[in-house]
Design a protein around this motif. Sequence first.
Motif, short mmCIF file in Angstrom:
data_model
loop_
_atom_site.label_atom_id
_atom_site.label_comp_id
_atom_site.label_asym_id
_atom_site.label_seq_id
_atom_site.Cartn_x
_atom_site.Cartn_y
_atom_site.Cartn_z
N ASP A 1 -62.64 -5.31 82.33
CA ASP A 1 -61.86 -4.80 83.45
C ASP A 1 -62.64 -3.74 84.20
N ASP B 1 -61.37 -0.97 85.37
CA ASP B 1 -60.73 0.35 85.37
C ASP B 1 -61.18 1.24 84.22
N GLN C 1 -60.89 0.78 81.19
CA GLN C 1 -60.08 0.67 79.98
C GLN C 1 -60.86 -0.08 78.91
N ARG D 1 -55.94 4.14 81.92
CA ARG D 1 -56.68 3.83 83.12
C ARG D 1 -57.24 5.11 83.74
MG MG Z 1 -56.14 -1.87 83.24
#
Ligand code: MG
Length: 316
Positions: free
Chosen positions: A96, A98, A100, A201
């Motif tokens: 991802d 973000d 994470q 996040r």
């Molecule tokens: Mg996320």
Amino acid sequence: MTKTRKVSLIIPCYNEEATLIKLYDELNKSTDNLAGYVFEYIFIDDGSRDRTFEILKQISRDGKVNYIKLSRNFGKESAMFAGLEAAKGEAVIIMDADLQHPPELIADLLGKYEQGFDQVVAKRTRDGEHKGRKLITQLYYKVINRFIDVELNDGFGDFRLLSRKAVNALLALQETNRFSKGLFSWIGFETATIEFTNRVREAGQSKFSFRGLLNYAIDGLLSFNSKPLRLLIYTALGILSVSLMYILYILFGVLISGIEVPGYFTLISAILLLSSVQLLSIGVLGEYIGRIYIEIKRRPNYLVDETNIDKDKTND
Ligand code: MG
Ligand code: UDP
């Protein structure tokens, strides 16, 4: 000189302007000291409406960053698929945008890959997650694993490494309605897991609302089997036998003591019960027909607006 091996990082991005630069820096930090590999970054701009694409273009000047801008928002599944199709590496890592999915884990994923695993899953623990969401998710996995033919695991997300063999297997599955969690499990191959603690996040917002998650849950239930259809048959059989017994019982009563005044309650409950079962059944049928309709159109999973990836360039 030792031969360098190419690894592709696939990162779907939808309105991620807030984290991209930081992600890019962290990726570089984590990959620079991994000797023996060259990394190609593939960022998929999934129809973002913020500055995501500008930032991608800017960082792509380093020659390592590839971008694919889709013509609109096609959803994460399609964005990942676009990345898989474009990847040239002998192994592929999906993550991802973000943060994470911590880039430090790339080294661990590759470590397992070197041991010969075709899929390496980075499993997320659910520490620090909202209690309600945690509970619902756990329940969901309990229910769904009863129903579907492949096994889904809690915490197994899209953060994983796939060998070329596994990627080719996924690309061979041409369905339009892609439920990756199930597909990853369906293709099989030797799978290893590593664990990491859940991170919040860094910036920006989650793109999945509660409704989005609910739809995703139903997708999962329906994409992998036709058991709900089977369930309908069983329900119908159950109701049929109960009704038959009831009819016999009434008939018996009539034969013995003559005709009674028909009960309003019985009538209404029979109508309500049967019609709700029928509505539900029609809904399930409709859902499958809808899926068939979408599949037979054979539309592509995504459309590319702009990219700096040379399609004809072969694996080098
Ligand atoms: Mg996320
Ligand atoms: N994403 C995407 N298209 C979408 C929704 C999300 O490419 O339509 C990307 C998003 O940019 C992020 C990843 O999918 O990199 C996971 O999304 P998000 O963090 O919002 O999901 P969550 O972590 O809350 O499940």
